[in-house]
Design an enzyme around this catalytic site. Structure first.
Site, PDB file in Angstrom:
ATOM      1  CB  CYS A   4      -0.895  -0.052   1.107  1.00 30.89           C
ATOM      2  SG  CYS A   4      -1.772   1.640   1.404  1.00 30.89           S
ATOM      3  CG  ASP A  30      -2.622  15.037  -3.570  1.00 33.03           C
ATOM      4  OD1 ASP A  30      -3.668  14.232  -3.481  1.00 33.03           O
ATOM      5  OD2 ASP A  30      -1.965  14.879  -4.846  1.00 33.03           O
ATOM      6  CB  THR A  95      -6.544   6.623  -7.673  1.00 28.57           C
ATOM      7  OG1 THR A  95      -6.123   7.823  -6.677  1.00 28.57           O
ATOM      8  CG2 THR A  95      -7.788   7.251  -8.709  1.00 28.57           C
ATOM      9  CG  HIS A 100      -6.984   9.394   0.430  1.00 30.24           C
ATOM     10  ND1 HIS A 100      -6.955   7.994   0.238  1.00 30.24           N
ATOM     11  CD2 HIS A 100      -7.275  10.039  -0.408  1.00 30.24           C
ATOM     12  CE1 HIS A 100      -7.430   8.022  -1.223  1.00 30.24           C
ATOM     13  NE2 HIS A 100      -7.757   9.286  -1.529  1.00 30.24           N
ATOM     14  CG  HIS A 102      -8.420  14.738  -1.078  1.00 29.52           C
ATOM     15  ND1 HIS A 102      -7.718  14.646  -2.278  1.00 29.52           N
ATOM     16  CD2 HIS A 102      -9.315  13.505  -1.324  1.00 29.52           C
ATOM     17  CE1 HIS A 102      -7.563  13.489  -2.886  1.00 29.52           C
ATOM     18  NE2 HIS A 102      -8.628  12.680  -2.343  1.00 29.52           N
TER      19      HIS A 102
HETATM   20  P1  5GP Z   1      -8.047   9.846  -4.706  1.00 34.48           P
HETATM   21  O1  5GP Z   1      -8.059   9.817  -5.941  1.00 34.48           O
HETATM   22  O2  5GP Z   1      -7.806   8.336  -4.314  1.00 34.48           O
HETATM   23  O3  5GP Z   1      -9.253  10.476  -3.852  1.00 34.48           O
HETATM   24  O4  5GP Z   1      -7.061  10.566  -4.161  1.00 34.48           O
HETATM   25  C1  5GP Z   1      -5.396  10.090  -4.094  1.00 34.48           C
HETATM   26  C2  5GP Z   1      -4.659  11.243  -4.136  1.00 34.48           C
HETATM   27  O5  5GP Z   1      -3.402  10.651  -3.856  1.00 34.48           O
HETATM   28  C3  5GP Z   1      -4.494  11.856  -5.386  1.00 34.48           C
HETATM   29  O6  5GP Z   1      -4.949  13.562  -5.256  1.00 34.48           O
HETATM   30  C4  5GP Z   1      -2.887  11.852  -5.846  1.00 34.48           C
HETATM   31  O7  5GP Z   1      -2.644  12.830  -6.311  1.00 34.48           O
HETATM   32  C5  5GP Z   1      -2.166  11.504  -4.348  1.00 34.48           C
HETATM   33  N1  5GP Z   1      -1.108  10.590  -4.707  1.00 34.48           N
HETATM   34  C6  5GP Z   1      -1.148   9.713  -5.434  1.00 34.48           C
HETATM   35  N2  5GP Z   1       0.079   9.008  -5.192  1.00 34.48           N
HETATM   36  C7  5GP Z   1       0.875   9.941  -4.414  1.00 34.48           C
HETATM   37  C8  5GP Z   1       2.059   9.805  -3.800  1.00 34.48           C
HETATM   38  O8  5GP Z   1       2.793   8.923  -4.085  1.00 34.48           O
HETATM   39  N3  5GP Z   1       2.482  10.694  -3.011  1.00 34.48           N
HETATM   40  C9  5GP Z   1       1.729  11.714  -2.352  1.00 34.48           C
HETATM   41  N4  5GP Z   1       2.002  12.557  -1.711  1.00 34.48           N
HETATM   42  N5  5GP Z   1       0.445  11.814  -2.973  1.00 34.48           N
HETATM   43  C10 5GP Z   1      -0.005  10.860  -4.024  1.00 34.48           C
HETATM   44 ZN    ZN Z   2      -2.340   1.347   3.512  1.00 30.56          ZN
END
Ligand code: 5GP
Ligand code: ZN
Length: 114
Positions: A4, A30, A95, A100, A102
């Site tokens: 993960c 992010d 994704t 998490h 935001h």
């Molecule tokens: P989701 O689309 O799942 O709601 O948000 C996942 C977030 O994780 C996205 O905003 C993406 O930019 C961020 N993210 C993906 N990979 C990484 C990473 O390796 N490091 C950081 N700091 N953020 C990440």
């Molecule tokens: Zn995890």
């Protein structure tokens, strides 16, 4: 859950720009910010989606919002307003399958979200 991504950030195996950490919560910037302030607030323990939250996690969710308020003040977005977003599942745009929240601020946001 060594595969993960966000567990990797919690464990320090993957680089993250951490802005807050305690025993149960970690917050980091992010990697692809969608606003001048874009921080992800996560539980240190692995929970895949909001649907996987158990009653025993109720306190954890409260702590996440306490951290969101604290960071909103520290980052200077509390007065103008900010948004806290949690996507659950593919249709909502989740994704990374470690929950998490935001924390977004520093600009105006439209409603409804896209
Ligand atoms: P989701 O689309 O799942 O709601 O948000 C996942 C977030 O994780 C996205 O905003 C993406 O930019 C961020 N993210 C993906 N990979 C990484 C990473 O390796 N490091 C950081 N700091 N953020 C990440
Ligand atoms: Zn995890």
């Amino acid at each position: 859950m060594s595969e993960c991504l966000f567990c990797g950030i919690v464990e320090g195996k993957i680089k993250g720009e951490i802005v807050y950490r305690d025993d149960s919560i970690v917050a980091f910037k992010d990697i692809h910010p969608r606003a001048p302030v874009h921080i992800l607030i996560i539980p240190a323990k692995h929970i895949s989606t909001l649907l996987d939250l158990q009653n025993e996690d109720n306190g954890l969710v409260g702590e996440i919002f306490s951290v969101a308020n604290r960071l909103a003040k520290e980052q200077g977005i509390s007065t103008d307003g900010f948004r806290v977003v949690a996507n659950c599942g593919a249709a909502a745009g989740q994704t990374v399958f470690h929950i998490h929240f935001h924390l977004l601020g520093g600009r105006n946001f439209s409603w409804p979200p896209g």
